[in-house]
Design a protein around this motif. Sequence first.
Motif, PDB file in Angstrom:
ATOM      1  N   ASN A 146      -2.437   6.177   0.745  1.00  0.00           N
ATOM      2  CA  ASN A 146      -3.630   5.364   0.999  1.00  0.00           C
ATOM      3  C   ASN A 146      -3.725   4.954   2.463  1.00  0.00           C
ATOM      4  O   ASN A 146      -4.820   4.938   3.039  1.00  0.00           O
ATOM      5  CB  ASN A 146      -3.629   4.121   0.110  1.00  0.00           C
TER       6      ASN A 146
ATOM      7  N   PRO B 269       0.840  -1.203   0.000  1.00  0.00           N
ATOM      8  CA  PRO B 269       0.000   0.000   0.000  1.00  0.00           C
ATOM      9  C   PRO B 269       0.871   1.248   0.000  1.00  0.00           C
ATOM     10  O   PRO B 269       1.945   1.274   0.598  1.00  0.00           O
ATOM     11  CB  PRO B 269      -0.803  -0.117   1.289  1.00  0.00           C
TER      12      PRO B 269
ATOM     13  N   ARG C  30      -4.737   8.081   4.501  1.00  0.00           N
ATOM     14  CA  ARG C  30      -6.138   8.414   4.263  1.00  0.00           C
ATOM     15  C   ARG C  30      -7.057   7.454   5.012  1.00  0.00           C
ATOM     16  O   ARG C  30      -8.052   7.872   5.622  1.00  0.00           O
ATOM     17  CB  ARG C  30      -6.448   8.368   2.774  1.00  0.00           C
ATOM     18  N   SER C  31      -6.725   6.175   4.991  1.00  0.00           N
ATOM     19  CA  SER C  31      -7.536   5.187   5.699  1.00  0.00           C
ATOM     20  C   SER C  31      -7.491   5.431   7.207  1.00  0.00           C
ATOM     21  O   SER C  31      -8.529   5.376   7.886  1.00  0.00           O
ATOM     22  CB  SER C  31      -7.029   3.782   5.387  1.00  0.00           C
TER      23      SER C  31
END
Length: 54
Positions: free
Chosen positions: A13, A9, A16-17
């Motif tokens: 990402n 990843p 943001r998660s």
Amino acid sequence: MELPAYHMPTMGNVMRSVWERGWSFIKKAGTIILLSSIIIWLLNHIGWNNYSFG
């Protein structure tokens, strides 16, 4: 049967998660904490008089 290609990843990402899940938790917990503190304040403000509420 073929497996899909797995990738590491990206940092964007992941961040943001983490942000979305953290903000969701803060909203839920904050709502519960705020409502319960308002109820406790209201009950303390009204108080008990001679074993009756009011």
